[in-house]
Design a protein around this motif. Sequence first.
Motif, PDB file in Angstrom:
ATOM      1  N   UNK A  44       2.149   1.537  -3.778  1.00 55.72           N
ATOM      2  CA  UNK A  44       1.123   2.010  -4.699  1.00 55.72           C
ATOM      3  C   UNK A  44      -0.238   1.497  -4.218  1.00 55.72           C
ATOM      4  N   UNK A  45      -1.044   2.406  -3.662  1.00 57.37           N
ATOM      5  CA  UNK A  45      -2.313   1.966  -3.066  1.00 57.37           C
ATOM      6  C   UNK A  45      -3.283   1.376  -4.096  1.00 57.37           C
ATOM      7  N   UNK A  46      -3.046   1.662  -5.363  1.00 53.20           N
ATOM      8  CA  UNK A  46      -3.984   1.167  -6.373  1.00 53.20           C
ATOM      9  C   UNK A  46      -3.904  -0.346  -6.547  1.00 53.20           C
ATOM     10  N   UNK A  80      -3.743  -3.074  -4.558  1.00 51.91           N
ATOM     11  CA  UNK A  80      -4.713  -3.926  -3.873  1.00 51.91           C
ATOM     12  C   UNK A  80      -6.136  -3.409  -3.996  1.00 51.91           C
ATOM     13  N   UNK A  81      -6.274  -2.102  -4.260  1.00 55.10           N
ATOM     14  CA  UNK A  81      -7.618  -1.555  -4.370  1.00 55.10           C
ATOM     15  C   UNK A  81      -8.295  -1.963  -5.671  1.00 55.10           C
ATOM     16  N   UNK A  82      -7.485  -2.314  -6.661  1.00 53.99           N
ATOM     17  CA  UNK A  82      -8.079  -2.624  -7.963  1.00 53.99           C
ATOM     18  C   UNK A  82      -7.838  -4.072  -8.369  1.00 53.99           C
ATOM     19  N   UNK A 109      -5.918  -9.255  -3.451  1.00 55.50           N
ATOM     20  CA  UNK A 109      -6.244  -8.842  -2.096  1.00 55.50           C
ATOM     21  C   UNK A 109      -6.807 -10.019  -1.307  1.00 55.50           C
ATOM     22  N   UNK A 167       0.814  -1.215   0.000  1.00 58.77           N
ATOM     23  CA  UNK A 167       0.000   0.000   0.000  1.00 58.77           C
ATOM     24  C   UNK A 167       0.846   1.262   0.000  1.00 58.77           C
TER      25      UNK A 167
END
Lengths: 659, 242
Positions: free
Chosen positions: B104-106, B108-110, B115, B101
């Motif tokens: 690059x937070x993207x 796991x978010x995407x 995840x 995270x």
Amino acid sequence: MPGSASSTHRPEGLIERLRSAAADGGEAKLKVLRELKNQIIGNRTKKLSYIKLGAVPSVVSILSSASSSADCLLVQCAASIGSFACGVDAGVKAVLDTGAFPHLINLLSHPNEKVVDAGARALKMIYQSKVAPKYDFFEEKNMEFLISLLDRNNENVTGLGASIITHSCETNDEQKILGDAGVLKKLIDLLGGTTSQRDASLESFATIIKENPEVISKFVGPENGRTWGTLIELTKDRYPRTRLLACVCLILIKNAAPSNLQSVGIRTKLILVLLELLDDPGQVGDEAVLTLSSFIADDEGLQKLAFEANTIDKLCDHMQKELLQAKRLQGIFMTLANLCSNLECCRSIILQSPKALNVVTAALTHASADVRVAACVCLKNISRSVKYLSAGHFMTEAVIMPLIQLLFDTSTSVQVAALCTISNLVVDFTMHKSLFVQSGGVKQLVQLSKSMDSTVRLNAVWALRNLMFLVDSRCKEGIFMELRALTLTSLVCDPSASVQEQALALVCNLVNGPVDSIEYVFTEDGLLLNAVGRQLWSASKHEVLIQGMYVLCNVASGQEFHKEAVMQQLLPQASSEDTQSIMVTMLQSDVAQLRTAAVWTIVNLTIPTGAGALARVVKLRNAGIVSQLKNMVNDPCLDVKLRVRTALGQSMTFGDFST
Amino acid sequence: MSLFWSVIRQLAETEAMATSKKVITRDEWEKKLNDVKIRKEDMNKLVMNFLVTEGYVDAAEKFRTESGTEPDIDLATITDRMAVKKAVQSGNVEDAIEKVNDLNPEILDTNPQLFFHLQQQRLIELIRNGKIEEALEFAQEELAPRGEENQSFLEELERTVALLAFEDVKNSPVGDLLDISQRLKTASEVNAAILTSQSHEKDPKLPSLLRMLLWAQNQLDEKAAYPRITDLFTATLEDPFV
């Protein structure tokens, strides 16, 4: 268990600490923000519960009060805000409502690239949601800002620029102003960048050219060699998403002007690329199959190419895999439906694979309404095969029972799709209709024919009409008992002309066949026949008039009593001498089909063997109908011409009174 | 001669050609190979690509100074990526998630599947460490909602929770989840996702070149006898077996 990691992470506790950190400031802020960020990333449920607890305003207040040199803090704030906005509309709304937007924009000019990255990512997430505000491209300052974003040497910032376009560009004027401002050219340049730049650029490129032939002819298309070549090249890219987006762009260019993508080689290539993308288990695969479905829709040439590329086999294999997500199944069924809309060869492949057909019928009870609709459409198009339809391939319990169940569906679109499929299935096989009647299908069709929704009503009547087609007497009686003259009468007088048309066609099928069928329109004092007559005098749509006329035509083929009743409808005694009979109006119609129906009716009324034939001929002559017929002996429509001659011949057998 | 016989003769000739392979001697072969030119820079790039992808950051740094080959990626990110990979491999999944995270937070978010697999690995580690109550709570609060979103996640979750049902887990049908290979699998999935987010291919080029070499030799074996390379490590040409 006090040491439990997850219980200390309970949202309530964290929120408390976040609030006090926002108020007191200091070191605690960074720690609690980081904790919050790691809680919500990837976790939709947590995002929603933190949003509910009001975490977003606290984060935004930390961001707005942070010093511009507190780089780490800025990054954590922006990352948390970005994650709240990622994939959750409620999060985007909360972020926008708390006024985070201008603070995030400020981050884009920060000297530290990490801060810029975080800010750009958060803004990008916001623009990926449909609740984000629309960007006004006509404002000069806005366009300058957008261009400056696309010019930056940072993939997150250029990605933000692309997302703004993808989100906000909707109208032809917006597409045009972006094209004229040189945005397309910049996007094409970005295609040479990193994977994420390339995908974001392709997506906004597609948005700008979508359904806009003017922009396409000006900026892209085969005559713009470089762009064209780049797009073709990208269909072979290593990354599935890039390949998909390149296909989407090329298909958009083709849709704008079919001359743009004439090469059979490229067309086949696109189909093959999309088929191959099916192996991607995620969103790309789902979108690929939907793209394929829309690519081949309404284009028999492309359907043939897809057939030759073994699309059916591939899809049939694929759909038998377990655990396909709803969107994937929907796409597969829609593609199969499009393939089967015209080509018998496609239908027979599916019909010869019992497993494939089973998957389609099983999907009729799928949890997702979209899948149920797609399965209905697919089944309908497969059943367009007259060969298999007449062989009773579909009138099996496995097919009919779930379809009847769908008539009770809570979703109107599912009901309508099921009605359309049933309409097709019940059309042509006298042998098998009883199964449908016995399974309670008619009862529900009649119920739906009383629906408040005119589309549902229309398709229900349509299905009943087809069910009534060439049905045996026992079934016919069963259907009529369920429908009753009263319901049918109100359908004939429905406010929607399309429903009237189908209802009249239904009556037409009802009275067709054995002579005693005609009695149905005479029940309850000729309620139904009078309604048909009224429509003939009042309706304006020729589709309605044609069906109404054929009802009278069928009734006039019956016994003397029936013929007299038809005469009553056509030449009511109450009407004064100078009112022109509707018969004359119809014979003078521009629509050949209507003229045909009218002349057929006259032929039936004037068959010389009937006892009252002479009297009827006299009445028709007095109403000016015979002389109208004489004007029509050379009608341009061959069908009309032949019937007119028969009608005149029959009326002549009683002598020509005209002289 | 009738057409029939001429066709038969042609067939026979083709047959004969297929059975007697062409023989290429070592001299001829080496001469042919010498004619193939390979640029030094390309070799260096291949080596750099291997070092970067596999995460040998010190070696890559050294190789850059010695050969002057520029990596296509910021070498600092390799260190971060390796730290994430190592954290998963040693069972510190929470630590790994935080590191991803930060990177690059993207990612796991995407990437719901990745995840989920990381959360699943966290659950496995809790069970391995005998923190049963905590494991149950974690499964219920963090993983169950993902299972509701996706049918295949639900099945994987059920399989993982089944670890709690067996006395002798190692010999149970779900024992493989506790195996070290499961950690490696998860670690390599994260590694690949980070590389992809950096627009870098997730596999190095060198192994695929070698795979291609072996495949090409197998194809050629059917047609000719030639000095082939069997031992990739020494890359010696073996005399053709006639």
